[in-house]
Design an enzyme around this catalytic site. Sequence first.
Site, mmCIF file in Angstrom:
data_model
loop_
_atom_site.group_PDB
_atom_site.id
_atom_site.type_symbol
_atom_site.label_atom_id
_atom_site.label_comp_id
_atom_site.label_asym_id
_atom_site.label_seq_id
_atom_site.Cartn_x
_atom_site.Cartn_y
_atom_site.Cartn_z
ATOM 1 N N ARG A 45 9.238 20.712 45.026
ATOM 2 C CA ARG A 45 8.207 20.109 44.177
ATOM 3 C C ARG A 45 7.389 19.128 45.007
ATOM 4 O O ARG A 45 7.890 18.088 45.434
ATOM 5 C CB ARG A 45 8.843 19.395 42.981
ATOM 6 C CG ARG A 45 7.816 18.797 42.031
ATOM 7 C CD ARG A 45 8.455 18.320 40.736
ATOM 8 N NE ARG A 45 9.409 17.235 40.939
ATOM 9 C CZ ARG A 45 10.168 16.728 39.980
ATOM 10 N NH1 ARG A 45 10.116 17.240 38.762
ATOM 11 N NH2 ARG A 45 10.998 15.741 40.229
ATOM 12 N N SER B 138 9.281 24.115 32.077
ATOM 13 C CA SER B 138 9.725 22.827 31.543
ATOM 14 C C SER B 138 9.476 22.799 30.045
ATOM 15 O O SER B 138 8.407 23.199 29.578
ATOM 16 C CB SER B 138 8.954 21.683 32.205
ATOM 17 O OG SER B 138 9.257 21.590 33.569
ATOM 18 N N LYS C 261 9.480 11.241 36.333
ATOM 19 C CA LYS C 261 8.578 11.564 35.223
ATOM 20 C C LYS C 261 8.165 10.269 34.527
ATOM 21 O O LYS C 261 8.511 10.012 33.363
ATOM 22 C CB LYS C 261 9.272 12.498 34.223
ATOM 23 C CG LYS C 261 9.588 13.877 34.767
ATOM 24 C CD LYS C 261 8.322 14.716 34.943
ATOM 25 C CE LYS C 261 8.654 16.128 35.387
ATOM 26 N NZ LYS C 261 7.434 16.956 35.554
#
Length: 397
Positions: free
Chosen positions: A207, A285, A314
């Site tokens: 990521r 997700s 997040k």
Amino acid sequence: MPTPSSASAAGPDPQASAPPPPAAQQAPEPPALERRAVERLLDANLDRAREGLRVIEDWCRFGLDRADLVARTKDMRQRLGRCHRQAYKLARHTATDVGAGLGHPAQAERTAAAAVVAANCGRVQEALRVLEEFGRDPDPGLAAEAAAIRYALYDLEVELLRAVAGPGWRQALLQRCRLYLVTSPGPGLEATVGRALEGGVRLVQYRAKEGGTGSDGQPLTDQQRLLEARALRQLCARHGALFLVNDRIDLALAVDADGVHLGQGDLPPAIARQLLGPERLIGRSTHAVAQLRQAVADGCDYVGVGPVNATPTKPGREPVGLDYVRQAAAESPIPFFAIGGIEAANLPAVQAAGASRVAVVRAITGAADPRAAAAELVALLGCGAVPNPATSAEASR
């Protein structure tokens, strides 16, 4: 005055000045003995590597009907053949080889094609490493060629095992994965992932979000992303692990990743499937049960469920807690991974809510010993390391 002896009168003793017997003349000095041993060693491992490649090549030809794999394997075998000097062959002496004819009972257990291919890939890789190590001084060209072929074989081995396993092998491996490592660019990323793989991780996501920074603190470029993703993909391949890329379908295709993970704001799974084809994995997700249902309808292979806890990866997203984990456990027909601030300490509560799979970031990447952290989570999840066909054949080589 004493009379000279007859020997003195006749001159020097002929035996004293005679040349040494032939056997003494022919006895090689220690450096020559070592050179001969190295030549025999190089010959044996060239034979071993070429024979193993021929086994692989013939299965690609007759078992898989894959001309592309035949060509690549044949090229490796012929490159080694050009390095097989006559001096190495002349040094061969099977009668005095203490290892000649030795076998192992496990060899008789290799009956499936996948086991034979995996064992011979490992056999060739080991022989190439020996050629690389012992060939550096007497034959640098051989050492360099052995190293190049060994790394090329890592990638070829993955393709071979995939071809032998047939369609759906990624989905089958995903079903067995319980621990999912999500990474971000940073110092020592490759080493950290390598240690996690040693600890039992068999599912890794790269990521690298837009606006992120590299290990040097500078904005991350696509070129850096490509290099990092390629290195991680090769590392995962060597451990028999699945490798996915977050968001970037183009990057996933560029490095031959096993699939992508999409957020709610990314391309729709249907478009991703058109681009990736039917065999690669697509994850999604989800933060609510309605999104999970939609992901299932869209044909996703798995979903992420969370964030269970607040997490700096997040920022600003409210945690969904364990209630959504319970809903996912009750409804999801596909694998789901609980994610968000999960670590060894709070894993039991997540499991009690019904999750048998978890995805983690800092629990491994932030650990002092990523291998030990991964191994602890694997043990707590009760799955053990997912077997890799290449390493499970290790003992039979």
